[in-house]
Design an enzyme around this catalytic site. Structure first.
Site, PDB file in Angstrom:
ATOM      1  N   TYR A 140      32.029  39.875  46.423  1.00 47.80           N
ATOM      2  CA  TYR A 140      30.855  38.691  45.961  1.00 47.80           C
ATOM      3  C   TYR A 140      31.394  37.943  44.828  1.00 47.80           C
ATOM      4  CZ  TYR A 140      27.156  39.091  42.765  1.00 47.80           C
ATOM      5  OH  TYR A 140      26.195  39.235  41.510  1.00 47.80           O
ATOM      6  N   ASP A 181      38.314  32.306  44.978  1.00 37.53           N
ATOM      7  CA  ASP A 181      37.624  33.460  43.178  1.00 37.53           C
ATOM      8  C   ASP A 181      38.144  34.016  42.638  1.00 37.53           C
ATOM      9  OD1 ASP A 181      33.689  34.878  43.134  1.00 37.53           O
ATOM     10  OD2 ASP A 181      35.242  34.007  41.864  1.00 37.53           O
ATOM     11  N   LYS A 195      34.336  35.381  33.458  1.00 38.39           N
ATOM     12  CA  LYS A 195      35.497  36.906  32.792  1.00 38.39           C
ATOM     13  C   LYS A 195      36.471  37.231  31.872  1.00 38.39           C
ATOM     14  CE  LYS A 195      33.547  39.384  36.792  1.00 38.39           C
ATOM     15  NZ  LYS A 195      33.003  40.479  37.279  1.00 38.39           N
TER      16      LYS A 195
HETATM   17  P1  KE4 Z   1      28.975  36.371  36.861  1.00 38.75           P
HETATM   18  O1  KE4 Z   1      28.175  35.818  37.086  1.00 38.75           O
HETATM   19  O2  KE4 Z   1      28.421  37.410  36.882  1.00 38.75           O
HETATM   20  O3  KE4 Z   1      29.897  35.967  36.134  1.00 38.75           O
HETATM   21  O4  KE4 Z   1      30.074  36.326  37.982  1.00 38.75           O
HETATM   22  C1  KE4 Z   1      29.677  36.564  39.515  1.00 38.75           C
HETATM   23  C2  KE4 Z   1      31.202  37.135  40.488  1.00 38.75           C
HETATM   24  C3  KE4 Z   1      31.912  35.875  40.729  1.00 38.75           C
HETATM   25  N1  KE4 Z   1      32.865  36.617  41.389  1.00 38.75           N
HETATM   26  C4  KE4 Z   1      33.385  37.719  41.136  1.00 38.75           C
HETATM   27  C5  KE4 Z   1      34.976  37.963  42.094  1.00 38.75           C
HETATM   28  C6  KE4 Z   1      32.671  38.431  40.615  1.00 38.75           C
HETATM   29  O5  KE4 Z   1      33.708  39.574  40.736  1.00 38.75           O
HETATM   30  C7  KE4 Z   1      31.847  38.428  39.892  1.00 38.75           C
HETATM   31  C8  KE4 Z   1      30.616  38.880  38.838  1.00 38.75           C
HETATM   32  N2  KE4 Z   1      31.766  40.881  38.720  1.00 38.75           N
HETATM   33  C9  KE4 Z   1      30.652  41.813  39.325  1.00 38.75           C
HETATM   34  C10 KE4 Z   1      31.166  43.001  38.556  1.00 38.75           C
HETATM   35  N3  KE4 Z   1      31.832  43.624  40.784  1.00 38.75           N
HETATM   36  C11 KE4 Z   1      29.931  41.858  37.417  1.00 38.75           C
HETATM   37  C12 KE4 Z   1      29.074  42.466  36.939  1.00 38.75           C
HETATM   38  C13 KE4 Z   1      27.297  42.532  37.099  1.00 38.75           C
HETATM   39  O6  KE4 Z   1      27.180  42.320  38.379  1.00 38.75           O
HETATM   40  O7  KE4 Z   1      26.457  43.039  36.243  1.00 38.75           O
END
Ligand code: KE4
Length: 429
Positions: A144, A239, A267
């Site tokens: 993701y 990533d 994060k």
């Molecule tokens: P944000 O746009 O949510 O800050 O980051 C996206 C993202 C990008 N790359 C990786 C490896 C990530 O894990 C994420 C976001 N992770 C999820 C949890 N697995 C965020 C939680 C959510 O969607 O509320």
């Protein structure tokens, strides 16, 4: 466990917010039941609006690596806010932040701050495309990279949790440039590269996957990607939104000894405030506006409150590298404790662990890619999730998420977690 106030808030929230939440994974839809509304948190504990306490293994999906309401971070935010919250103009603190990131990740020559992991990954892909003049890219099933259109093809996290095969609104034109294959399958990558010779701008991967549970790169996988990218002139993007500054001070690049061409962060870099970043080799990064013509921008990018929160956290981590050893040891302790109680229960399971990331899969076989994670007994995970919640342990509400340990966890908390797991699995099997 009394959750009447959460129930009332959830009913009310759904009148104004889609699904009652501002991010889908929070809705408990895959594990069933209704989400708890959190009132406060301190250290490793969450407190819901009904006064229930939980040992937190979400850590806001990664950022709270030192625990909630860390005194230094709270104080830094309080002090900085007195001087306004955003200027929309450059500040010295942004230089301090960029220089600290470069110190912690030495292969980053230039870094641009943004406001989320999605923005970081979206921008890094656009940059790779602008730099190479190529359109296609490779991502891995179950990984993701945020919710920008190109990445919502066979994505992990909430997309996998809700089993959304094709996301409405993502056009065929966009999806056609997104090539996918299984994580850890280098032969499949080679085939895609041969079938799309000279058309691939980037390969993006989570170096340690955390959005299909925690899944480790098999020996040679990342090295193979590095080699393919060198041979084909493809930009390798790590990533590290989840792994950055969590797996080591230098993130997965340092922990695994492999340098990407571009790296994205989120994060932990924000200390709980909205921060993302992308950075890498000057040869590539210099194509980003205003230096180059690959346009990318953000009103609140580098704003002083988010910067001081992230900078304060990163300084804590950079100046106390023993934190990573402490966290890894606590995660190993939890792994061994969970392994013991699950073995005693006689239930098939696999525990994947790297640094302070861990996941439990009720699977008969090793979990090395998304298909393995999807074929586990996730119905049992969902029951296990609720049994643990009832016992005061808050796990990520999906089998397709990594657990995140924070360094405020004590060994007593870990023992309580292991005991809750014993009681939970024995109540289910
Ligand atoms: P944000 O746009 O949510 O800050 O980051 C996206 C993202 C990008 N790359 C990786 C490896 C990530 O894990 C994420 C976001 N992770 C999820 C949890 N697995 C965020 C939680 C959510 O969607 O509320």
């Amino acid at each position: 466990m009394n959750t009447i106030n959460s129930q009332q808030l959830f009913a009310r929230a759904q009148n104004s917010i889609p699904g009652g939440v501002n991010s889908p994974v929070r809705a408990f839809k895959s594990v069933g039941g209704e989400p708890l509304f959190i009132k406060s948190a301190k250290g490793t504990y969450l407190y819901d609006v009904d006064g229930n306490q939980y040992i937190d293994y979400i850590a806001s999906w990664g950022p709270m690596i030192l625990g909630h309401a860390h005194p230094a971070i709270v104080a830094a935010i309080q002090e900085k806010a007195l001087f306004s919250t955003s200027y929309g103009a450059p500040t010295a603190l942004e230089i301090d932040m960029a220089e600290l990131i470069k110190t912690m990740a030495p292969n980053v020559d230039l870094v641009r701050m943004v406001s989320s992991g999605t923005e970081a990954c979206m921008s890094a892909l656009r940059l790779a495309r602008g730099y190479t003049g190529r359109n296609k890219f490779i991502k891995f099933e179950g990984c993701y990279h945020g919710h920008a259109d190109p990445f919502l093809v066979k994505a992990g996290s909430g997309v996998a949790t809700f089993n959304i095969q094709t996301v409405p609104g993502v056009t065929a034109g966009v999806a056609n440039d997104t090539l996918t294959c299984a994580f850890n399958n280098l032969a499949a990558v080679e085939q895609l590269v041969m079938e799309n010779k000279g058309q691939i701008a980037a390969i993006i991967t989570e170096p340690v996957a955390g959005n299909m549970g925690c899944i480790l790169p098999e020996p040679g996988f990342l090295e193979g990607l590095r080699s393919i990218c060198n041979r084909e002139g493809i930009v390798l993007i790590f990533d590290e939104v989840m792994t950055g500054f969590r797996l080591a001070a230098g993130g997965a690049q340092a922990a695994l000894g492999i340098d990407a061409d571009l790296v994205t962060y989120g994060k932990v870099i924000g200390g709980g405030l909205p921060v993302g970043a992308f950075g890498g080799k000057k040869e590539i990064m210099q194509h980003i506006a205003p230096l180059g013509n690959v346009y990318q921008a953000g009103t609140l990018s580098g704003n002083p409150i988010a910067m001081i929160a992230g900078y304060t956290l990163l300084k804590q981590l950079h100046s106390n590298p023993a934190i990573y050893t402490e966290l890894a040891n606590k995660t190993l302790y939890l792994h061994e404790g969970l392994e013991k109680v699950l073995q005693e229960a006689g239930v098939p399971f696999v525990i994947n662990r790297f640094g302070s990331m861990l996941s439990v899969h009720f699977s008969q076989k090793p979990v090395t890619n998304f298909a393995d994670a999807a074929s586990a007994n996730n119905a049992l995970f969902n029951q296990f999730f609720h049994a643990m919640l009832q016992r005061g342990v808050y796990l990520p509400p999906s089998a397709y998420e990594s657990w995140f340990l924070n360094n405020a966890l004590s060994y007593a908390d870990l023992d309580a977690t292991i005991e809750a797991a014993r009681s939970s699995i024995n109540s289910l099997c």
